[in-house]
Design a protein around this motif. Structure first.
Motif, PDB file in Angstrom:
ATOM      1  N   LEU A   4       0.957  -1.172  -0.163  1.00 53.70           N
ATOM      2  CA  LEU A   4      -0.004  -0.016   0.016  1.00 53.70           C
ATOM      3  C   LEU A   4       0.904   1.229  -0.080  1.00 53.70           C
ATOM      4  CD1 LEU A   4      -2.909  -1.009   2.590  1.00 53.70           C
ATOM      5  CD2 LEU A   4      -2.803  -1.281   0.102  1.00 53.70           C
ATOM      6  N   LYS A   5       2.075   1.217   0.272  1.00 57.79           N
ATOM      7  CA  LYS A   5       3.071   2.330   0.394  1.00 57.79           C
ATOM      8  C   LYS A   5       2.978   3.204  -0.719  1.00 57.79           C
ATOM      9  CE  LYS A   5       7.758   3.570   1.396  1.00 57.79           C
ATOM     10  NZ  LYS A   5       9.111   3.125   2.000  1.00 57.79           N
ATOM     11  N   GLY A   6       2.712   4.488  -0.573  1.00 61.48           N
ATOM     12  CA  GLY A   6       2.856   5.404  -1.621  1.00 61.48           C
ATOM     13  C   GLY A   6       1.391   5.647  -2.588  1.00 61.48           C
ATOM     14  N   LYS A   7       0.274   4.715  -2.055  1.00 61.83           N
ATOM     15  CA  LYS A   7      -0.906   5.033  -2.396  1.00 61.83           C
ATOM     16  C   LYS A   7      -1.732   6.068  -2.010  1.00 61.83           C
ATOM     17  CE  LYS A   7      -1.427   0.066  -4.423  1.00 61.83           C
ATOM     18  NZ  LYS A   7      -2.330  -0.980  -4.666  1.00 61.83           N
ATOM     19  N   LYS A   8      -2.907   6.318  -2.535  1.00 59.42           N
ATOM     20  CA  LYS A   8      -3.591   7.522  -2.277  1.00 59.42           C
ATOM     21  C   LYS A   8      -5.268   7.046  -1.945  1.00 59.42           C
ATOM     22  CE  LYS A   8      -2.476   9.231  -6.195  1.00 59.42           C
ATOM     23  NZ  LYS A   8      -2.359   9.884  -7.345  1.00 59.42           N
ATOM     24  N   ALA A   9      -5.767   7.386  -1.030  1.00 62.46           N
ATOM     25  CA  ALA A   9      -7.008   7.039  -0.556  1.00 62.46           C
ATOM     26  C   ALA A   9      -7.989   8.051  -0.060  1.00 62.46           C
ATOM     27  CB  ALA A   9      -7.085   5.845   0.824  1.00 62.46           C
ATOM     28  N   VAL A  10      -9.208   7.642  -0.344  1.00 61.51           N
ATOM     29  CA  VAL A  10     -10.397   8.565   0.180  1.00 61.51           C
ATOM     30  C   VAL A  10     -11.208   7.650   1.060  1.00 61.51           C
ATOM     31  CG1 VAL A  10     -12.594   9.776  -0.549  1.00 61.51           C
ATOM     32  CG2 VAL A  10     -10.579  10.082  -1.933  1.00 61.51           C
ATOM     33  N   VAL A  11     -11.418   8.285   2.231  1.00 59.41           N
ATOM     34  CA  VAL A  11     -12.343   7.664   3.332  1.00 59.41           C
ATOM     35  C   VAL A  11     -13.436   8.610   3.801  1.00 59.41           C
ATOM     36  CG1 VAL A  11     -12.230   6.518   5.563  1.00 59.41           C
ATOM     37  CG2 VAL A  11     -10.237   6.598   4.099  1.00 59.41           C
ATOM     38  N   SER A  12     -14.652   8.133   3.507  1.00 60.52           N
ATOM     39  CA  SER A  12     -15.858   9.085   4.161  1.00 60.52           C
ATOM     40  C   SER A  12     -16.061   8.355   5.419  1.00 60.52           C
ATOM     41  CB  SER A  12     -17.101   8.740   3.176  1.00 60.52           C
ATOM     42  OG  SER A  12     -17.518   7.537   3.231  1.00 60.52           O
ATOM     43  N   GLY A  13     -16.556   9.520   6.393  1.00 61.45           N
ATOM     44  CA  GLY A  13     -16.511   9.290   7.649  1.00 61.45           C
ATOM     45  C   GLY A  13     -15.450   8.753   8.351  1.00 61.45           C
ATOM     46  N   GLY A  14     -14.458   9.590   7.859  1.00 60.66           N
ATOM     47  CA  GLY A  14     -12.915   9.307   8.563  1.00 60.66           C
ATOM     48  C   GLY A  14     -12.664  10.165   9.774  1.00 60.66           C
ATOM     49  N   GLY A  15     -13.514  10.763  10.114  1.00 61.95           N
ATOM     50  CA  GLY A  15     -13.206  11.335  11.436  1.00 61.95           C
ATOM     51  C   GLY A  15     -13.665  10.884  12.791  1.00 61.95           C
ATOM     52  N   SER A  16     -14.103   9.688  12.652  1.00 59.19           N
ATOM     53  CA  SER A  16     -14.498   9.222  14.083  1.00 59.19           C
ATOM     54  C   SER A  16     -14.880   7.606  13.731  1.00 59.19           C
ATOM     55  CB  SER A  16     -15.805   9.643  14.524  1.00 59.19           C
ATOM     56  OG  SER A  16     -16.852   9.483  13.725  1.00 59.19           O
ATOM     57  N   GLY A  17     -14.892   6.852  14.552  1.00 60.65           N
ATOM     58  CA  GLY A  17     -15.137   5.322  14.659  1.00 60.65           C
ATOM     59  C   GLY A  17     -14.354   4.440  13.886  1.00 60.65           C
ATOM     60  N   ILE A  18     -15.198   3.934  13.056  1.00 63.51           N
ATOM     61  CA  ILE A  18     -14.512   2.915  12.013  1.00 63.51           C
ATOM     62  C   ILE A  18     -13.710   3.543  11.011  1.00 63.51           C
ATOM     63  CG2 ILE A  18     -14.823   1.140  10.460  1.00 63.51           C
ATOM     64  CD1 ILE A  18     -17.028   0.039  12.108  1.00 63.51           C
ATOM     65  N   GLY A  19     -14.067   4.761  10.649  1.00 62.43           N
ATOM     66  CA  GLY A  19     -13.590   5.376   9.395  1.00 62.43           C
ATOM     67  C   GLY A  19     -12.154   6.012  10.081  1.00 62.43           C
ATOM     68  N   ARG A  20     -12.070   6.598  11.330  1.00 58.13           N
ATOM     69  CA  ARG A  20     -10.864   7.083  11.834  1.00 58.13           C
ATOM     70  C   ARG A  20      -9.903   6.052  11.985  1.00 58.13           C
ATOM     71  NH1 ARG A  20      -9.501  11.765  15.039  1.00 58.13           N
ATOM     72  NH2 ARG A  20      -7.323  11.568  15.165  1.00 58.13           N
ATOM     73  N   ALA A  21     -10.317   4.855  12.357  1.00 59.86           N
ATOM     74  CA  ALA A  21      -9.380   3.568  12.588  1.00 59.86           C
ATOM     75  C   ALA A  21      -8.880   3.226  11.314  1.00 59.86           C
ATOM     76  CB  ALA A  21     -10.178   2.537  13.227  1.00 59.86           C
ATOM     77  N   ILE A  22      -9.730   3.368  10.248  1.00 59.35           N
ATOM     78  CA  ILE A  22      -9.148   2.999   8.883  1.00 59.35           C
ATOM     79  C   ILE A  22      -8.158   3.893   8.251  1.00 59.35           C
ATOM     80  CG2 ILE A  22      -9.750   2.995   6.734  1.00 59.35           C
ATOM     81  CD1 ILE A  22     -12.492   1.628   7.423  1.00 59.35           C
ATOM     82  N   VAL A  23      -8.467   5.309   8.645  1.00 59.86           N
ATOM     83  CA  VAL A  23      -7.582   6.204   8.454  1.00 59.86           C
ATOM     84  C   VAL A  23      -6.174   6.084   9.007  1.00 59.86           C
ATOM     85  CG1 VAL A  23      -6.969   8.909   8.376  1.00 59.86           C
ATOM     86  CG2 VAL A  23      -9.337   7.897   7.521  1.00 59.86           C
ATOM     87  N   GLY A  24      -6.241   5.870  10.394  1.00 59.72           N
ATOM     88  CA  GLY A  24      -4.992   5.524  11.003  1.00 59.72           C
ATOM     89  C   GLY A  24      -4.033   4.493  10.409  1.00 59.72           C
ATOM     90  N   LYS A  25      -4.657   3.383  10.072  1.00 62.13           N
ATOM     91  CA  LYS A  25      -4.016   2.188   9.730  1.00 62.13           C
ATOM     92  C   LYS A  25      -3.454   2.649   8.336  1.00 62.13           C
ATOM     93  CE  LYS A  25      -5.418  -0.925  12.626  1.00 62.13           C
ATOM     94  NZ  LYS A  25      -4.514  -1.787  13.613  1.00 62.13           N
ATOM     95  N   LEU A  26      -4.327   3.389   7.518  1.00 65.46           N
ATOM     96  CA  LEU A  26      -3.513   3.727   6.153  1.00 65.46           C
ATOM     97  C   LEU A  26      -2.457   4.735   6.358  1.00 65.46           C
ATOM     98  CD1 LEU A  26      -7.086   4.282   4.200  1.00 65.46           C
ATOM     99  CD2 LEU A  26      -5.286   2.574   3.767  1.00 65.46           C
ATOM    100  N   SER A  27      -2.584   5.713   7.144  1.00 64.41           N
ATOM    101  CA  SER A  27      -1.593   6.424   7.722  1.00 64.41           C
ATOM    102  C   SER A  27      -0.257   5.884   7.710  1.00 64.41           C
ATOM    103  CB  SER A  27      -1.739   7.510   8.651  1.00 64.41           C
ATOM    104  OG  SER A  27      -0.850   8.353   8.925  1.00 64.41           O
ATOM    105  N   LEU A  28      -0.181   4.839   8.521  1.00 65.76           N
ATOM    106  CA  LEU A  28       0.688   4.131   9.046  1.00 65.76           C
ATOM    107  C   LEU A  28       1.408   3.117   8.085  1.00 65.76           C
ATOM    108  CD1 LEU A  28      -0.232   2.700  12.772  1.00 65.76           C
ATOM    109  CD2 LEU A  28       1.639   4.420  12.173  1.00 65.76           C
ATOM    110  N   ALA A  29       0.387   3.008   7.057  1.00 66.70           N
ATOM    111  CA  ALA A  29       0.878   2.208   5.755  1.00 66.70           C
ATOM    112  C   ALA A  29       1.346   3.077   4.632  1.00 66.70           C
ATOM    113  CB  ALA A  29      -0.085   1.300   5.287  1.00 66.70           C
ATOM    114  N   GLU A  30       1.662   4.367   4.989  1.00 66.18           N
ATOM    115  CA  GLU A  30       2.325   5.481   4.075  1.00 66.18           C
ATOM    116  C   GLU A  30       1.361   5.655   3.022  1.00 66.18           C
ATOM    117  OE1 GLU A  30       6.673   5.405   3.790  1.00 66.18           O
ATOM    118  OE2 GLU A  30       6.509   4.051   5.085  1.00 66.18           O
TER     119      GLU A  30
END
Length: 234
Positions: A4-30
């Motif tokens: 996943l490194k170097g890819k780009k993502a869009v996450v709706s509902g990324g401010g809280s809950g499951i969406g926020r957790a997904i954003v955190g994991k994506l960020s760690l995966a660069e």
């Protein structure tokens, strides 16, 4: 998560809950990520871009699409996590509240698909992930409207999969009872995760399932994942 490194993502509902957790994991995966949320969080990692966006409003989705393309270009991944709950009897509930749920859970995802998927098809690769629920296809008292939106979302997912194969992959992740603010933020209702009584999974557990699907080799599609507390019967 080297895939996943170097890819780009869009996450709706990324401010809280499951969406926020997904954003955190994506960020760690660069993965560089754009968040669409009614109240985007502050103090985000440098590779996460917040956008205030109501996915039920066409002009807001249009503005979000423009902003994402200015910051990121065409995303490699679209993850639709924005959603709200409702717990009302069909013969007594408020149809205007039902409309809010339908607009958020179903129409919001459809608007984002219509906005971003054509560009992903043109780029000749990508993933779409839709966060559903074990409520899809499961009738239960007071849950008709919410379950109906998730059932419809899964039909949309399978339709999209057939329309975009073999170019894009489409994944549905259906969580059971999850330890987030979901129940506190329902449009109406009285349940809590505790009084349901099955235990809970964490938002990070769901996010791990999402990243598992995203990190598969290009020729492998994980189309459906159900994840729930072991004690949950449905």
């Amino acid at each position: 998560m080297q895939e996943l490194k170097g890819k780009k993502a869009v996450v709706s509902g990324g401010g809280s809950g499951i969406g926020r957790a997904i954003v955190g994991k994506l960020s760690l995966a660069e993965v560089t990520t754009a968040i669409a949320d009614l109240q985007p969080p502050s103090n985000l990692p440098t590779n996460v871009y917040p956008f205030t966006c109501d996915v039920t409003a066409a002009p807001a989705v249009d503005a979000f699409f423009t902003g994402v393309h200015e910051k990121l270009g065409t995303p490699d991944m679209l993850i639709c996590s924005a959603g709200r709950g409702i717990h009302e009897k069909l013969t007594e509930g408020d149809p205007e509240k039902w409309r809010q749920i339908i607009d958020t859970n179903l129409m919001g995802a459809l608007r984002l698909i219509r906005a971003f998927v054509p560009g992903m098809l043109e780029a000749d690769h990508g993933d779409v992930v839709l966060i559903s629920s074990v409520s899809a296809g499961q009738a239960y008292p007071y849950g008709g409207v919410y379950a109906a939106t998730k059932s419809a979302l899964e039909v949309v997912a399978e339709t999209l999969r057939q329309e975009v194969l073999p170019t894009l992959r489409v994944t549905v992740v259906a969580p059971g009872v999850t330890d987030t603010a979901f129940f506190r933020n329902t449009v109406s209702g009285f349940h809590t995760a505790e009084d349901i009584g099955y235990g809970t999974i964490s938002a990070d557990d769901v996010a791990d399932a999402v990243l598992y699907a995203l990190s598969q080799p290009p020729g492998v599609s994980i189309n459906n994942i159900t994840i729930r507390p072991t004690a949950q019967p449905f």
